[in-house]
Design an enzyme around this catalytic site. Structure first.
Site, short mmCIF file in Angstrom:
data_model
loop_
_atom_site.label_atom_id
_atom_site.label_comp_id
_atom_site.label_asym_id
_atom_site.label_seq_id
_atom_site.Cartn_x
_atom_site.Cartn_y
_atom_site.Cartn_z
N ASP A 146 39.96 38.22 4.54
CA ASP A 146 41.08 38.42 5.46
C ASP A 146 41.84 37.11 5.64
O ASP A 146 41.31 36.02 5.40
CB ASP A 146 40.62 38.96 6.82
CG ASP A 146 39.73 38.00 7.61
OD1 ASP A 146 38.91 37.29 6.99
OD2 ASP A 146 39.87 37.95 8.85
N GLU A 151 36.84 37.49 9.57
CA GLU A 151 36.55 36.12 10.00
C GLU A 151 37.65 35.58 10.89
O GLU A 151 37.38 34.93 11.90
CB GLU A 151 36.36 35.21 8.78
CG GLU A 151 35.67 33.88 9.10
CD GLU A 151 36.61 32.78 9.56
OE1 GLU A 151 36.14 31.77 10.06
OE2 GLU A 151 37.85 32.95 9.43
N1 BES Z 1 38.39 28.15 7.42
C1 BES Z 1 38.45 28.21 8.83
C2 BES Z 1 37.40 27.35 9.51
C3 BES Z 1 37.73 25.88 9.47
C4 BES Z 1 38.87 25.41 10.09
C5 BES Z 1 36.91 25.02 8.84
C6 BES Z 1 39.17 24.06 10.06
C7 BES Z 1 37.19 23.68 8.80
C8 BES Z 1 38.34 23.21 9.40
C9 BES Z 1 38.27 29.63 9.31
O1 BES Z 1 38.90 30.56 8.50
C10 BES Z 1 38.90 29.75 10.67
O2 BES Z 1 40.07 29.57 10.79
N2 BES Z 1 38.10 30.04 11.69
C11 BES Z 1 38.60 30.33 13.00
C12 BES Z 1 37.52 31.07 13.73
C13 BES Z 1 37.95 31.75 14.99
C14 BES Z 1 39.04 32.75 14.76
C15 BES Z 1 36.78 32.41 15.64
C16 BES Z 1 39.00 29.06 13.72
O3 BES Z 1 38.36 28.02 13.55
O4 BES Z 1 39.97 29.10 14.46
ZN ZN Z 2 41.07 30.47 8.98
#
Ligand code: BES
Ligand code: ZN
Length: 457
Positions: free
Chosen positions: A88, A153
């Protein structure tokens, strides 16, 4: 590995064509109008699993968007690796800031531009293509693999924990690998060993039963926009500390060793400011920028809405105001407990002149992965082979909630091998992925499977 690397090399054009196909599917999980696209995207991933020769692949419906599961378990006596990622993507707005369509992948300057390119479709495909290269070269894999690619996710993985809780046996593995993070810098291979957690809320304030003339009523009736602004401003003090009572009680202090490691990283604060277009940085007193983002919790306003925002002026006293806010958490803060503390504090700050409605949204726990774990060390050796230099170990400020679940429920560590770059505009217009990292990523994870097969876990 020679034949595997050869396969990766000869497959390069096809890998890119397949990446484009994947990126053309607008799999925006937060928007119900994309439900069919989500299904189509899950089917596409399953088609890949079948095409590369996994023994079993399956689309697993959930209360939300489907999961895609695939496995190859022919390496008896070898470790089993769970490969997690997400198909997604985030919404694309503001659309007018994209230089090419978010779902029309376009290659410029060695980068592929499209929503989901770095976060996370490109990185998911890195694993699929590495597995494929092993299977094409030798008809088998050096380790057993189980793919778990989810579609929620970006909206908090709401249905994933239950699936993991109910499928412990099916998901049993020795380690997890996730490629959904960024490298510290260009040409600097990176293993992430810590992620922040998150709690997210929507705050709605309601004042009078209708918008009012601000001349006739202003000064006599509370303005929900103003009330909200005061409440939000009170959430941090002048030293950048969050004011919620008890907020810091469970924050694990940074060890001297970790602070030392952060200081040794090639972080250029002037370049950081320049790239962001800010004159000065801001944060909690007493901590460096990397410490603030990686190892300290924060409170952030993600969105604000109230009153008249159209062209020109309109003298109105709005009836309501809304904010979306979130707190990034660090070990050992607990999202449920922080949510309770936040709600108590918010209610205490809210005057009787408005009605407060609070809605809790996605969340997830913070995590730390032990660097010494043999699976992490195998990851480090693999990156060194893929990039020609040893990786740095960093934490990240973002969240991948399922990593804590893997550790809590399956009792296994997650190796975070990320191939994005910090300035690739994840969640923003013009998201892109550096194609040399796509390529080096496939090579590195192909080595990772090989390294793991010689590691006892
Ligand atoms: N790939 C990101 C996580 C991430 C962000 C890793 C920045 C390293 C640096 C992931 O897809 C993401 O955006 N996660 C969300 C989770 C939330 C919606 C619960 C986030 O971090 O905002
Ligand atoms: Zn993300």
């Amino acid at each position: 590995m020679k034949d595997v690397l050869q396969q990766i090399e000869t497959g390069a054009d096809r890998h890119l064509a397949e990446l484009k196909e994947f990126l053309r599917i607008p799999s925006v999980s937060s928007n119900s109008s994309h439900r069919k696209d989500m299904e189509r995207c899950a089917e596409w991933v399953k088609g890949q699993f079948e095409g590369i020769g996994l023994e079993r692949s399956e689309i697993i419906p959930t209360a939300g968007h489907p999961l895609v599961y695939g496995e190859w378990l022919g390496a008896s006596g070898k470790p089993t690796l769970l490969i997690y990622g997400h198909y997604d993507v985030q919404p694309v707005d503001p659309l007018d800031l994209w230089e090419s369509g978010p779902f029309e992948p376009s290659i410029r300057d060695g980068r592929i531009y499209a929503r989901g390119s770095t976060d996370d479709k490109g990185q998911v495909l890195i694993h699929i293509k590495a597995v494929e290269a092993h299977l094409k070269a030798h008809g088998k894999l050096p380790v057993n693999v189980k793919f778990l690619i989810e579609g929620e996710e970006e909206v908090g993985s709401d249905n994933l924990d239950a699936f993991i809780a109910e499928n412990g046996e099916r998901l049993r593995a020795d380690a997890v690998v996730v490629s959904d993070t960024a490298m510290f810098d260009r040409d600097l291979p990176t293993i992430t060993y810590g992620l922040r957690g998150i709690v997210f809320f929507q705050i709605d304030l309601e004042g009078p039963n209708s918008d009012l003339h601000s001349g006739s009523f202003g000064g006599a009736v509370a303005n929900p926009g103003g009330v909200l602004a005061r409440i939000l401003a009170a959430m941090k003090d002048d030293n950048g500390r969050v004011t919620i009572p008890g907020f810091y009680d469970d924050v694990a202090p940074l060890s001297d060793r970790e602070r030392e490691i952060y200081r040794s990283l090639p972080f250029d604060e002037d370049r950081y400011k320049k790239e962001l277009g800010v004159e000065a940085l801001s944060g909690e007193e007493g901590f460096s920028t990397l410490e603030r983002v990686w190892a300290r919790p924060t409170f952030e306003i993600n969105g604000l809405l109230s009153g008249f925002t159209g062209e020109g002026a309109k003298t109105v006293l709005p009836a309501r105001a809304m904010a979306k806010v979130s707190m990034r958490l660090v070990p050992d803060q607990d999202p449920d407990q922080i949510a309770t503390l936040f709600e108590q504090h918010l209610r205490a700050l809210c005057p009787p002149t408005v009605q407060l409605r609070l809605t809790r949204m996605q969340g997830g726990k913070p995590c730390l992965v032990p660097i010494e774990h043999p699976a992490v060390q195998a990851g480090a050796r693999a990156l060194e082979k893929g990039f020609g230099r040893a990786p740095v170990f960093i934490r990240e400020g973002g969240s991948i909630p399922v990593v804590a679940t893997f550790s809590d429920l399956l009792k296994i560590p997650t190796v975070l091998l990320g191939f994005g770059l910090p300035n690739e505009n994840a969640h923003a217009p013009n998201e892109h992925l550096d194609l040399s990292n796509f390529r080096r990523g496939i090579v590195s994870v192909a080595h990772f499977y090989d390294e793991l097969s010689r590691t006892s876990l």
